[in-house]
Design an enzyme around this catalytic site. Structure first.
Site, PDB file in Angstrom:
ATOM      1  N   PRO A  95      -3.165 -11.812  10.520  1.00 42.26           N
ATOM      2  CA  PRO A  95      -3.615 -11.557  11.896  1.00 42.26           C
ATOM      3  C   PRO A  95      -3.728 -10.058  12.151  1.00 42.26           C
ATOM      4  O   PRO A  95      -2.997  -9.264  11.559  1.00 42.26           O
ATOM      5  CB  PRO A  95      -2.503 -12.171  12.758  1.00 42.26           C
ATOM      6  CG  PRO A  95      -1.320 -12.292  11.866  1.00 42.26           C
ATOM      7  CD  PRO A  95      -1.817 -12.391  10.460  1.00 42.26           C
TER       8      PRO A  95
ATOM      9  N   ASN B 244       0.850  -1.196   0.000  1.00 44.21           N
ATOM     10  CA  ASN B 244       0.000   0.000   0.000  1.00 44.21           C
ATOM     11  C   ASN B 244       0.883   1.242   0.000  1.00 44.21           C
ATOM     12  O   ASN B 244       2.098   1.144   0.006  1.00 44.21           O
ATOM     13  CB  ASN B 244      -0.944  -0.026   1.208  1.00 44.21           C
ATOM     14  CG  ASN B 244      -0.155  -0.110   2.497  1.00 44.21           C
ATOM     15  OD1 ASN B 244       0.582   0.785   2.854  1.00 44.21           O
ATOM     16  ND2 ASN B 244      -0.294  -1.235   3.199  1.00 44.21           N
TER      17      ASN B 244
ATOM     18  N   LYS C  42       8.934 -17.069 -10.427  1.00 41.51           N
ATOM     19  CA  LYS C  42       8.179 -15.944 -10.979  1.00 41.51           C
ATOM     20  C   LYS C  42       6.955 -16.452 -11.756  1.00 41.51           C
ATOM     21  O   LYS C  42       7.091 -17.366 -12.584  1.00 41.51           O
ATOM     22  CB  LYS C  42       9.111 -15.143 -11.893  1.00 41.51           C
ATOM     23  CG  LYS C  42       8.541 -13.845 -12.351  1.00 41.51           C
ATOM     24  CD  LYS C  42       9.547 -13.109 -13.215  1.00 41.51           C
ATOM     25  CE  LYS C  42       8.851 -11.990 -13.961  1.00 41.51           C
ATOM     26  NZ  LYS C  42       9.721 -11.371 -14.960  1.00 41.51           N
TER      27      LYS C  42
ATOM     28  N   LYS D 175     -11.737  -3.237  17.736  1.00 43.29           N
ATOM     29  CA  LYS D 175     -10.318  -3.550  17.988  1.00 43.29           C
ATOM     30  C   LYS D 175     -10.045  -3.717  19.486  1.00 43.29           C
ATOM     31  O   LYS D 175      -9.083  -4.343  19.866  1.00 43.29           O
ATOM     32  CB  LYS D 175      -9.423  -2.440  17.440  1.00 43.29           C
ATOM     33  CG  LYS D 175      -9.567  -2.200  15.944  1.00 43.29           C
ATOM     34  CD  LYS D 175      -8.557  -2.975  15.152  1.00 43.29           C
ATOM     35  CE  LYS D 175      -8.614  -2.606  13.685  1.00 43.29           C
ATOM     36  NZ  LYS D 175      -7.694  -3.383  12.869  1.00 43.29           N
TER      37      LYS D 175
ATOM     38  N   PHE E 129      -4.573   3.626  14.686  1.00 39.04           N
ATOM     39  CA  PHE E 129      -4.842   4.676  13.692  1.00 39.04           C
ATOM     40  C   PHE E 129      -5.771   4.077  12.654  1.00 39.04           C
ATOM     41  O   PHE E 129      -5.647   2.892  12.334  1.00 39.04           O
ATOM     42  CB  PHE E 129      -3.534   5.108  13.001  1.00 39.04           C
ATOM     43  CG  PHE E 129      -2.838   6.233  13.706  1.00 39.04           C
ATOM     44  CD1 PHE E 129      -2.164   6.003  14.897  1.00 39.04           C
ATOM     45  CD2 PHE E 129      -2.859   7.519  13.185  1.00 39.04           C
ATOM     46  CE1 PHE E 129      -1.518   7.038  15.558  1.00 39.04           C
ATOM     47  CE2 PHE E 129      -2.213   8.560  13.835  1.00 39.04           C
ATOM     48  CZ  PHE E 129      -1.543   8.328  15.022  1.00 39.04           C
TER      49      PHE E 129
ATOM     50  N   LYS F 205     -14.858   0.971  14.998  1.00 33.77           N
ATOM     51  CA  LYS F 205     -13.544   0.320  14.926  1.00 33.77           C
ATOM     52  C   LYS F 205     -12.869   0.263  16.290  1.00 33.77           C
ATOM     53  O   LYS F 205     -12.242  -0.730  16.648  1.00 33.77           O
ATOM     54  CB  LYS F 205     -12.659   1.045  13.903  1.00 33.77           C
ATOM     55  CG  LYS F 205     -11.426   0.269  13.560  1.00 33.77           C
ATOM     56  CD  LYS F 205     -10.717   0.785  12.338  1.00 33.77           C
ATOM     57  CE  LYS F 205     -11.373   0.304  11.067  1.00 33.77           C
ATOM     58  NZ  LYS F 205     -10.634   0.674   9.864  1.00 33.77           N
TER      59      LYS F 205
HETATM   60  O1  C5P Z   1      -8.722  -2.338  10.241  1.00 31.64           O
HETATM   61  P1  C5P Z   1      -7.832  -1.220   9.872  1.00 31.64           P
HETATM   62  O2  C5P Z   1      -6.714  -1.636   8.984  1.00 31.64           O
HETATM   63  O3  C5P Z   1      -8.520   0.010   9.368  1.00 31.64           O
HETATM   64  O4  C5P Z   1      -7.214  -0.773  11.281  1.00 31.64           O
HETATM   65  C1  C5P Z   1      -6.225   0.142  11.365  1.00 31.64           C
HETATM   66  C2  C5P Z   1      -5.432  -0.023  12.651  1.00 31.64           C
HETATM   67  O5  C5P Z   1      -5.221  -1.399  12.941  1.00 31.64           O
HETATM   68  C3  C5P Z   1      -4.069   0.569  12.543  1.00 31.64           C
HETATM   69  O6  C5P Z   1      -3.710   1.027  13.818  1.00 31.64           O
HETATM   70  C4  C5P Z   1      -3.209  -0.615  12.100  1.00 31.64           C
HETATM   71  O7  C5P Z   1      -1.859  -0.426  12.443  1.00 31.64           O
HETATM   72  C5  C5P Z   1      -3.850  -1.754  12.842  1.00 31.64           C
HETATM   73  N1  C5P Z   1      -3.786  -3.056  12.167  1.00 31.64           N
HETATM   74  C6  C5P Z   1      -3.009  -4.067  12.686  1.00 31.64           C
HETATM   75  N2  C5P Z   1      -2.979  -5.300  12.089  1.00 31.64           N
HETATM   76  C7  C5P Z   1      -3.729  -5.558  10.998  1.00 31.64           C
HETATM   77  C8  C5P Z   1      -4.528  -4.535  10.461  1.00 31.64           C
HETATM   78  C9  C5P Z   1      -4.536  -3.291  11.052  1.00 31.64           C
HETATM   79  O8  C5P Z   1      -2.286  -3.837  13.674  1.00 31.64           O
HETATM   80  N3  C5P Z   1      -3.681  -6.740  10.437  1.00 31.64           N
END
Ligand code: C5P
Length: 424
Positions: free
Chosen positions: A316, A210, A296, A367, A342, A363
């Site tokens: 994860p 990304n 490849k 989380k 974030f 969220k």
């Molecule tokens: O679900 P989303 O990607 O929008 O969540 C963002 C937050 O979750 C960020 O703080 C990111 O660093 C964390 N994150 C994580 N592991 C993942 C996906 C997101 O720690 N697999």
């Protein structure tokens, strides 16, 4: 106003070839808005001229203790005493010996004896001179006297040798000075930060990733180091050098980031310095190719014109895993770090701010973290890689704050200040 704006800084130059690097330090200090006064030893003026030093500092340069009546009306000894910081760069072996012995046989050593505020030394010398017992004795003495240090670094030396003795780069000296002058609100605290993108390999030459630049995590890391924190930075591939002083763990994939973070979590439970907070700024790939091809992928092998189908597996969630562990500690009445996430969203339309907050609240609960900072990547100044960010802070208690568009550096400072209000 920048950090160095209008700060009064004295720069003392010893007689070593590294004096040419001090010219860059003078330039950086002036560019950042500091007022600079220079004292050079007689030996230093063999390497850099008074004219150059005057042009870069904006003032006449003093070297001799006995020159009467300064033509620019400045009393350098008084100025060196009154400066917020006195930087000695380069600090030569001889100058350090004279300092350690308490000598006052020239203008600089006299000013150093009279100095009561912080002194930062940037040593530079041949590696054999640096490791000589006499020099190391002086280093120990000066450390006991409360002198601060930056460097010397390992690398190529002017004499052609390779070893420890290179003066720290001008940017590093500036950063060390900034850390010395900053309030130490995080001293004795350990902060974990994840930053940057992850790369999920498809085959030996391709990956899914990304646009994350890592800048937000880097800004928090810089701010935390300045505030005296011990920082562990787990980061994906980014173009910036690791902030000096951070304990960095470089990873590539989400799985590697997950394992690195878990290892740090487990280590911190036995660590002398347990985590005070964990801030997750990394843009972790939610999915990875279910199977990494060892060779490849060839377009001819996809047979007809249809594209090779990609099968993805879920990565994860690092933030949710650590938040769950921290919550468990809290339930057991044990101290737990504050966990911060974030979230970059892509809202449009008139209701975008309300929608952003609603998404953020969901969220935050999902989380299980303490704090979530949400931003809209389509809002002005919030794009990936941008030096600025506009965030809304959501606390699990329901407390909300919307901050204006700020540099990521200031967002980092504000976040750390906010976290200190939560420490018990
Ligand atoms: O679900 P989303 O990607 O929008 O969540 C963002 C937050 O979750 C960020 O703080 C990111 O660093 C964390 N994150 C994580 N592991 C993942 C996906 C997101 O720690 N697999």
């Amino acid at each position: 106003m920048g950090f160095w704006s209008n700060r009064y800084i004295a720069v003392a130059i010893g007689g070593g070839i590294a004096a040419y690097k001090t010219l860059e330090l003078l330039r950086l200090l002036r560019e950042a808005g500091a007022r600079v006064v220079v004292i050079a030893t007689a030996a230093a003026l063999h390497f850099v001229t008074p004219l150059t030093l005057q042009a870069l500092s904006g003032h006449l340069v003093r070297s001799d203790l006995f020159t009467p009546n300064e033509s620019d009306g400045m009393d350098h000894i008084r100025l060196a005493q009154e400066a917020e910081l006195l930087i000695v760069a380069p600090a030569t072996a001889d100058l350090m010996a004279r300092m350690a012995g308490g000598h006052g046989d020239d203008l600089l050593t006299t000013a150093l004896l009279a100095r009561q505020g912080p002194v930062l030394l940037a040593p530079a010398m041949n590696s054999a001179m640096w490791s000589h017992p006499a020099t190391q004795r002086n280093v120990a003495q000066l450390q006991a006297d409360g002198i601060h240090w930056v460097g010397p670094e390992y690398g190529a030396l002017a004499c052609g040798d390779q070893g420890q003795g290179r003066m720290a780069a001008a940017e590093q000296i500036l950063e060390a000075g900034r850390r010395l002058l900053s309030p130490q609100s995080w001293r004795g605290r350990h902060l974990l930060i994840t930053a940057g993108p992850t790369q999920e390999e498809l085959d030996p030459v391709r990956y899914l990733s990304n646009r994350s630049s890592g800048r937000m995590g880097w800004a928090i890391c810089h701010a935390a180091l300045r505030a005296g924190a011990h920082v562990t930075l787990v980061h994906g591939p980014v173009a910036m050098p690791v902030p000096w002083g951070a304990e960095a763990v470089a990873v590539q994939s989400a799985q590697q980031m997950y394992e690195a973070v878990l290892q740090i979590w487990e280590r911190q439970e036995q660590h002398a310095l347990p985590l005070s907070a964990a801030i997750f700024t990394a843009a972790v790939a939610d999915f990875r190719p279910a199977r990494r091809q060892t060779r490849k992928i060839k377009k001819e092998e996809s047979g007809d014109q249809t594209l090779t189908r990609l099968t993805l597996a879920q990565n994860p969630d690092i933030l949710a895993t650590i938040a769950a562990r921290a919550n468990r500690l809290t339930q057991e009445n044990r101290p737990a770090p504050i966990v911060v996430g974030f979230a970059a969203e892509t809202q449009t339309g008139a209701e975008s701010q309300a929608a952003l907050r609603a998404l953020g609240q969901k969220k935050l609960a999902h989380k299980g973290c303490d704090l979530l900072l949400v931003n809209n990547v389509w809002a002005e100044g919030c794009a990936f890689g941008s030096p600025t960010n506009q965030v809304t802070l959501l606390h699990r208690s329901g407390h909300e704050e919307t901050w204006p568009l700020l540099s990521k550096e200031v967002v980092g400072e504000r976040l750390l200040d906010y976290l200190t209000t939560l420490f018990v």
